[in-house]
Design a protein around this motif. Sequence first.
Motif, PDB file in Angstrom:
ATOM      1  N   GLU A 347      13.236   7.263   1.583  1.00 51.92           N
ATOM      2  CA  GLU A 347      14.465   6.661   2.125  1.00 51.92           C
ATOM      3  C   GLU A 347      14.246   5.890   3.425  1.00 51.92           C
ATOM      4  O   GLU A 347      15.084   5.094   3.824  1.00 51.92           O
ATOM      5  N   THR A 348      13.132   6.155   4.085  1.00 48.07           N
ATOM      6  CA  THR A 348      12.934   5.466   5.353  1.00 48.07           C
ATOM      7  C   THR A 348      12.390   4.056   5.155  1.00 48.07           C
ATOM      8  O   THR A 348      12.271   3.307   6.111  1.00 48.07           O
ATOM      9  N   PHE A 349      12.014   3.719   3.928  1.00 46.91           N
ATOM     10  CA  PHE A 349      11.441   2.387   3.703  1.00 46.91           C
ATOM     11  C   PHE A 349      12.503   1.378   3.295  1.00 46.91           C
ATOM     12  O   PHE A 349      13.514   1.740   2.688  1.00 46.91           O
ATOM     13  N   ARG A 350      12.223   0.133   3.629  1.00 46.18           N
ATOM     14  CA  ARG A 350      13.066  -0.933   3.095  1.00 46.18           C
ATOM     15  C   ARG A 350      12.645  -1.117   1.632  1.00 46.18           C
ATOM     16  O   ARG A 350      11.485  -1.424   1.340  1.00 46.18           O
ATOM     17  N   PRO A 351      13.578  -0.888   0.681  1.00 44.54           N
ATOM     18  CA  PRO A 351      13.178  -0.766  -0.727  1.00 44.54           C
ATOM     19  C   PRO A 351      12.573  -2.054  -1.294  1.00 44.54           C
ATOM     20  O   PRO A 351      12.872  -3.143  -0.823  1.00 44.54           O
ATOM     21  N   ASN A 352      11.745  -1.854  -2.286  1.00 46.53           N
ATOM     22  CA  ASN A 352      11.129  -2.952  -3.021  1.00 46.53           C
ATOM     23  C   ASN A 352      11.634  -2.867  -4.460  1.00 46.53           C
ATOM     24  O   ASN A 352      11.441  -1.835  -5.109  1.00 46.53           O
ATOM     25  N   VAL A 383       8.700  -2.503   1.612  1.00 46.72           N
ATOM     26  CA  VAL A 383       7.579  -1.593   1.366  1.00 46.72           C
ATOM     27  C   VAL A 383       6.696  -2.120   0.228  1.00 46.72           C
ATOM     28  O   VAL A 383       7.198  -2.707  -0.733  1.00 46.72           O
ATOM     29  N   GLN A 384       5.378  -1.958   0.388  1.00 45.88           N
ATOM     30  CA  GLN A 384       4.432  -2.424  -0.633  1.00 45.88           C
ATOM     31  C   GLN A 384       3.459  -1.313  -0.987  1.00 45.88           C
ATOM     32  O   GLN A 384       3.034  -0.559  -0.120  1.00 45.88           O
ATOM     33  N   ARG A 385       3.136  -1.258  -2.269  1.00 50.77           N
ATOM     34  CA  ARG A 385       2.086  -0.351  -2.716  1.00 50.77           C
ATOM     35  C   ARG A 385       0.757  -0.988  -2.327  1.00 50.77           C
ATOM     36  O   ARG A 385       0.438  -2.078  -2.789  1.00 50.77           O
ATOM     37  N   THR A 386       0.008  -0.339  -1.470  1.00 58.48           N
ATOM     38  CA  THR A 386      -1.136  -0.991  -0.828  1.00 58.48           C
ATOM     39  C   THR A 386      -2.412  -0.170  -0.964  1.00 58.48           C
ATOM     40  O   THR A 386      -2.418   1.033  -0.693  1.00 58.48           O
ATOM     41  N   LEU A 387      -3.475  -0.865  -1.392  1.00 59.96           N
ATOM     42  CA  LEU A 387      -4.789  -0.225  -1.353  1.00 59.96           C
ATOM     43  C   LEU A 387      -5.338  -0.453   0.046  1.00 59.96           C
ATOM     44  O   LEU A 387      -5.406  -1.593   0.515  1.00 59.96           O
ATOM     45  N   ILE A 388      -5.724   0.641   0.713  1.00 62.45           N
ATOM     46  CA  ILE A 388      -6.213   0.520   2.091  1.00 62.45           C
ATOM     47  C   ILE A 388      -7.664   0.048   2.074  1.00 62.45           C
ATOM     48  O   ILE A 388      -8.456   0.468   1.234  1.00 62.45           O
ATOM     49  N   ARG A 389      -7.980  -0.827   2.999  1.00 56.34           N
ATOM     50  CA  ARG A 389      -9.345  -1.360   3.082  1.00 56.34           C
ATOM     51  C   ARG A 389     -10.364  -0.266   3.423  1.00 56.34           C
ATOM     52  O   ARG A 389     -10.000   0.740   4.050  1.00 56.34           O
ATOM     53  N   PRO A 390     -11.595  -0.450   3.063  1.00 50.25           N
ATOM     54  CA  PRO A 390     -12.623   0.532   3.460  1.00 50.25           C
ATOM     55  C   PRO A 390     -13.036   0.290   4.913  1.00 50.25           C
ATOM     56  O   PRO A 390     -12.941  -0.834   5.400  1.00 50.25           O
ATOM     57  N   PRO A 391     -13.502   1.319   5.596  1.00 48.94           N
ATOM     58  CA  PRO A 391     -13.916   1.140   6.996  1.00 48.94           C
ATOM     59  C   PRO A 391     -15.225   0.366   7.108  1.00 48.94           C
ATOM     60  O   PRO A 391     -16.007   0.322   6.158  1.00 48.94           O
ATOM     61  N   SER A 392     -15.455  -0.231   8.264  1.00 50.97           N
ATOM     62  CA  SER A 392     -16.727  -0.903   8.549  1.00 50.97           C
ATOM     63  C   SER A 392     -17.725   0.057   9.174  1.00 50.97           C
ATOM     64  O   SER A 392     -18.917  -0.180   9.176  1.00 50.97           O
ATOM     65  N   SER A 393     -17.186   1.127   9.760  1.00 48.93           N
ATOM     66  CA  SER A 393     -18.057   2.119  10.371  1.00 48.93           C
ATOM     67  C   SER A 393     -18.322   3.230   9.357  1.00 48.93           C
ATOM     68  O   SER A 393     -17.777   3.220   8.255  1.00 48.93           O
ATOM     69  N   ARG A 394     -19.114   4.173   9.766  1.00 46.79           N
ATOM     70  CA  ARG A 394     -19.521   5.233   8.844  1.00 46.79           C
ATOM     71  C   ARG A 394     -18.343   6.119   8.448  1.00 46.79           C
ATOM     72  O   ARG A 394     -17.519   6.494   9.277  1.00 46.79           O
ATOM     73  N   LEU A 395     -18.314   6.459   7.173  1.00 47.19           N
ATOM     74  CA  LEU A 395     -17.318   7.391   6.679  1.00 47.19           C
ATOM     75  C   LEU A 395     -17.903   8.802   6.832  1.00 47.19           C
ATOM     76  O   LEU A 395     -18.968   9.082   6.310  1.00 47.19           O
TER      77      LEU A 395
END
Length: 515
Positions: A347-352, A383-395
């Motif tokens: 409910e806190t998101f602006r709906p898509n 609101v968007q369904r989003t794949l988060i980018r991978p980090p550039s530093s070590r995981l």
Amino acid sequence: MADDTSIFIGASRKPDDSYQRAEQLLLQYGNRHGLVTGATGTGKTVTLQILAEGFSNAGVPVFCADIKGDLSGIAMMGTAQDFLVKRAEQVKLDPYDFQEFPVIFWDLFGEQGHPIRTTVSEMGPLLLSRLMNLTEAQEGIMNIAFRLADEEGLLLLDMKDLQALLANIAERADEIGSRYGNVTKPSVGAIQRTLLVLEQQGAANFFGEPALRIADIMRTTRDGRGAISVLAADKLMMNPRLYATFLLWLMSELFEVLPEVGDPDKPKLVFFFDEAHLLFDEAPKVLIDRVEQVVRLIRSKGVGVYFVTQNPLDIPEKVLAQLGNRVQHALRAYTPREQQAVRTAAETFRPNPDFDCMTAITQLATGEALVSTLEVKGVPSMVQRTLIRPPSSRLGPITAAERQKLIQESPVAGQYDQVIDRESAFEMLQKKAKDAQDAEEQAQQAGSGGSRWTIPGFGNDDPAPQSGGRRAPAPRPSNRQTVAEAAIKSVVRSVGSSVGRAIVRGILGSLSRGR
Ligand SMILES: Nc1ncnc2c1ncn2[C@@H]1O[C@H](COP(=O)(O)OP(=O)(O)OP(=O)(O)O)[C@@H](O)[C@H]1O
Ligand SMILES: [Mg+2]
């Protein structure tokens, strides 16, 4: 994609799961705070990592706590693991560069980073009472103790000072009680015992000097990147109240120290508050109100606060309402409470119109999230369904050897490592007690002579004549104490302002006094 006005977060997807567009966080609204939520293992820490990387690259210093040690890898260069490279392709992160970030490690216990300290007086009575979980009546005594220290020029630096002050108050309970009310020996004793427990839990390390200079967590490197301060918090988490109080203190300190900047192009500092529920668990309403206030006001100092927690219900509504940039990872929805959390989050998101938020939250994959950031004019994006980018530093974590090397090479190496124990309340009260005793003995001696007159030089005058030939004034029983008091007065002149500041300081200490 990512330019100097935004941080690349990842890529949103169309209903058929194909690539839609890059999602970013506008640096201009980086100080409008944020929220990262999700069940365990859904990708919160990695999201925190890529946000911290983004801010650092944009020249914004970052402060974050590393709860499990797995954020420490941000100090090392990442490696091209298959699943990361695949993720980079999915989100069209091209080129996918690896990078190590300028990290300063801190640790309240001084083991996994530079010791981080503050003084008792800087912490103030409100936060200390919270730290010690004092009752309202005990908190009242704590307020009196601070006031007294201020009036009498007693510097409160470390736990020893506070113990000495409390012991002194217990001794003078009748006198102080008649002046301020509600101070009894047993009630002070109860606080002293709580303080002992706190000391045994290792909190003593945290109080003393040299205290943290805020400038040291606001550094940038020569190549224009923001330093990332990583607080080792695994051991600290065993004392959740110390953890929460510390971060709260830091937040209020930032608020106190930093100037107003209005709405800057990018934040001056970003502060990640992991396991944020600890801040609010069992917190009295006054404290929640003040956190809300600090969060609201610190924005104009250019500080962005990002809460990280499993469940959005962990954050009081008033605080939640101020968190503009949101990354919601997957939540489970088995129990009614969990369902409620999913509903609140949705409910806190602006709906898509493309998808149902509630359903989506329960179906998100690892490292995938519902994302909404502030857009033009500070309006939340759809609101968007989003794949988060991978980090550039070590995981994942760094090794102990890597950590030690970084600690040695850090720009603050050597500055905080040794405790400085200068004269403060403990020593001053000790001296005062001794002087009082001397004076009493002297008075008795004088009394045994049967006369109120003394002849200088015949044993009844000041037992410790000053060197340099200056004659001590005719001894009165209270004379030495007067000297001691004069000494304290001069201390008041030199340090009184800082002690005073602690008493009427800031929003977390002073609002109760109606400033
Ligand atoms: N953006 C991402 N890109 C690639 N892999 C990811 C991403 N986010 C998460 N992962 C994968 O998921 C794992 C778990 O993520 P993470 O440690 O961030 O979860 P978490 O929500 O912090 O969990 P916990 O609550 O247990 O701390 C990571 O170790 C990584 O393998
Ligand atoms: Mg995590």
